[in-house]
Design an enzyme around this catalytic site. Structure first.
Site, PDB file in Angstrom:
ATOM      1  CG  MET A   5      21.879  28.491  62.072  1.00 26.76           C
ATOM      2  SD  MET A   5      20.700  26.747  61.672  1.00 26.76           S
ATOM      3  CE  MET A   5      19.860  27.411  59.747  1.00 26.76           C
TER       4      MET A   5
ATOM      5  CD  GLN B 271       8.082  41.291  63.703  1.00 27.31           C
ATOM      6  OE1 GLN B 271       8.396  43.031  64.137  1.00 27.31           O
ATOM      7  NE2 GLN B 271       7.260  41.228  63.178  1.00 27.31           N
TER       8      GLN B 271
ATOM      9  CG  ASP C  17      13.262  32.673  61.814  1.00 26.24           C
ATOM     10  OD1 ASP C  17      12.703  32.546  60.552  1.00 26.24           O
ATOM     11  OD2 ASP C  17      14.856  33.670  61.876  1.00 26.24           O
TER      12      ASP C  17
ATOM     13  CG  MET D 291      17.542  41.999  55.199  1.00 26.36           C
ATOM     14  SD  MET D 291      19.304  42.639  55.179  1.00 26.36           S
ATOM     15  CE  MET D 291      19.230  44.475  54.083  1.00 26.36           C
TER      16      MET D 291
ATOM     17  N   GLY E 143      20.109  42.042  58.892  1.00 26.61           N
ATOM     18  CA  GLY E 143      18.839  41.233  59.901  1.00 26.61           C
ATOM     19  C   GLY E 143      19.715  41.188  61.484  1.00 26.61           C
ATOM     20  CG  HIS E 144      22.457  37.236  60.441  1.00 29.39           C
ATOM     21  ND1 HIS E 144      21.930  36.994  59.656  1.00 29.39           N
ATOM     22  CD2 HIS E 144      21.691  36.326  61.687  1.00 29.39           C
ATOM     23  CE1 HIS E 144      21.697  35.697  59.671  1.00 29.39           C
ATOM     24  NE2 HIS E 144      21.797  35.297  60.755  1.00 29.39           N
TER      25      HIS E 144
ATOM     26  CG  LEU F 214      26.397  36.385  60.114  1.00 27.32           C
ATOM     27  CD1 LEU F 214      27.711  37.496  61.423  1.00 27.32           C
ATOM     28  CD2 LEU F 214      25.913  35.860  61.058  1.00 27.32           C
ATOM     29  CG  HIS F 215      21.008  38.727  56.591  1.00 21.21           C
ATOM     30  ND1 HIS F 215      19.882  39.170  57.398  1.00 21.21           N
ATOM     31  CD2 HIS F 215      20.406  37.123  56.698  1.00 21.21           C
ATOM     32  CE1 HIS F 215      19.777  38.567  58.453  1.00 21.21           C
ATOM     33  NE2 HIS F 215      19.544  37.583  57.513  1.00 21.21           N
TER      34      HIS F 215
ATOM     35  NE  ARG G 133      16.294  28.333  54.644  1.00 18.23           N
ATOM     36  CZ  ARG G 133      16.097  27.467  55.447  1.00 18.23           C
ATOM     37  NH1 ARG G 133      15.560  28.916  56.640  1.00 18.23           N
ATOM     38  NH2 ARG G 133      16.102  26.696  55.995  1.00 18.23           N
TER      39      ARG G 133
HETATM   40  O1  PAF Z   1      17.705  31.486  63.662  1.00 20.48           O
HETATM   41  C1  PAF Z   1      18.221  31.290  63.883  1.00 20.48           C
HETATM   42  O2  PAF Z   1      19.466  30.808  62.797  1.00 20.48           O
HETATM   43  C2  PAF Z   1      18.777  29.344  64.108  1.00 20.48           C
HETATM   44  O3  PAF Z   1      17.271  29.253  64.373  1.00 20.48           O
HETATM   45  C3  PAF Z   1      19.367  30.041  65.437  1.00 20.48           C
HETATM   46  C4  PAF Z   1      18.283  30.808  66.964  1.00 20.48           C
HETATM   47  C5  PAF Z   1      20.259  30.047  65.527  1.00 20.48           C
HETATM   48  C6  PAF Z   1      19.679  28.390  65.924  1.00 20.48           C
HETATM   49  O4  PAF Z   1      19.884  27.166  65.229  1.00 20.48           O
END
Ligand code: PAF
Length: 283
Positions: free
Chosen positions: A30, A148, A150, A184, A36-37, A33-34, A187
């Site tokens: 979404m 992990q 989420d 990370m 983790g991404h 980005l940090h 939010r």
């Molecule tokens: O983890 C997220 O950022 C979101 O839930 C995802 C998987 C991109 C779906 O919108």
């Protein structure tokens, strides 16, 4: 790096790449980005010929009164980070592109959404499953990458891939933490300085749980009470702390040797609802 907002154009690009035998790795995000991404993107870069990152703040996974409108959005920064990591395509659709009106079809998962975040965020995982299923259909990746952090989302999507026969391999990557242990998260940007300092209690409480289990404690109630005690010394307001089975996500009554369990929590600090977890094998 291509930035594509149209579903039909992305499909054409992916078709061409697949015809050339390219393996496509996909990181749905979404934005905001940090590290983790970026760890997911780096892994996707290593495993695949082509890396696609989607950036879409999905409205259907936010409940009324949640943070959809103030969720951090900074496309320029995200674009620069993706470019630096060697991403090939950013898929950056509008809400109208993803949900043309009238929009009527959703994907719902049973049982796994009853626990943890599913209880305090009704409808959240329906929104997540629906958008991820759509993204899978649009991107047709060979491998999709999730974090992990989420963990409930990751377990739910793993089940959805199996149940809906998506020909996609999924990789769940470890949580990336700040030096002081805070996981990370996009939010974390909502935290005041004081809340940011206090929020380190989350990882400390997870480590406490892990250490209690290692020392032989088998009563989840006792462990949760100690964790609550630690968090009570801060301004954090506990939404949940649960010890659950890693597959069913159902709460465990008493830990047994060899159980693979997740200690998971969601705690509010001011306007930020932070989640974190730790996986422990009981021995
Ligand atoms: O983890 C997220 O950022 C979101 O839930 C995802 C998987 C991109 C779906 O919108």
């Amino acid at each position: 790096m291509k930035i594509i907002s149209s579903i039909s154009r992305l499909r054409r690009e992916i078709d061409l790449l697949k015809r050339d035998g390219k393996r496509v790795g996909f990181v749905p995000t979404m934005g905001a980005l940090h590290e983790g991404h970026l760890s997911l993107i780096r892994r996707a870069r290593k495993d695949n010929d082509v890396v696609v990152v989607s950036i879409f703040v999905n409205p259907t996974q936010f409940g009324p009164g949640e943070d959809f409108s103030r969720y951090p959005r900074n496309f320029k920064r995200d674009r620069a980070l993706c470019r630096a990591e060697g991403v090939d395509i950013i898929f950056y659709p509008s809400t109208e592109e993803m949900y043309p009106q009238p929009y009527r079809t959703f994907v719902e998962i049973r049982e796994l959404d009853r626990h943890l975040c599913g209880r305090s965020r009704p409808g959240h995982f329906k929104g997540v499953c629906s958008v991820v299923a759509k993204l899978f259909n649009i991107v047709s990746p060979d491998i999709a990458y999730f974090g992990q952090k989420d963990i409930q989302q990751a377990i739910i999507i793993k089940q959805m891939i199996k149940d809906l026969n998506f020909p996609i391999k999924m990789k769940i990557m470890p949580i990336i933490r700040e030096k002081d242990g805070l996981a990370m998260s996009s939010r974390n940007a909502y935290l005041s300085e004081k809340e940011r300092r206090e929020a380190t209690v989350l990882y400390r409480s997870l480590c406490l749980a892990r250490d209690m289990i290692r020392k032989g404690e088998r009563r989840p109630g006792r462990i949760i009470k100690e964790m609550q005690g630690l968090i009570a010394g801060t301004s954090g307001r506990v939404d949940y702390i649960e010890i659950v089975d890693i597959e069913s996500l159902a709460p465990i009554k008493r830990l047994k040797e060899q159980d693979k369990i997740v200690v998971a929590l969601a705690v509010w600090f001011g306007k930020a609802r932070l989640i974190d977890n730790i996986i422990v094998t009981v021995r």
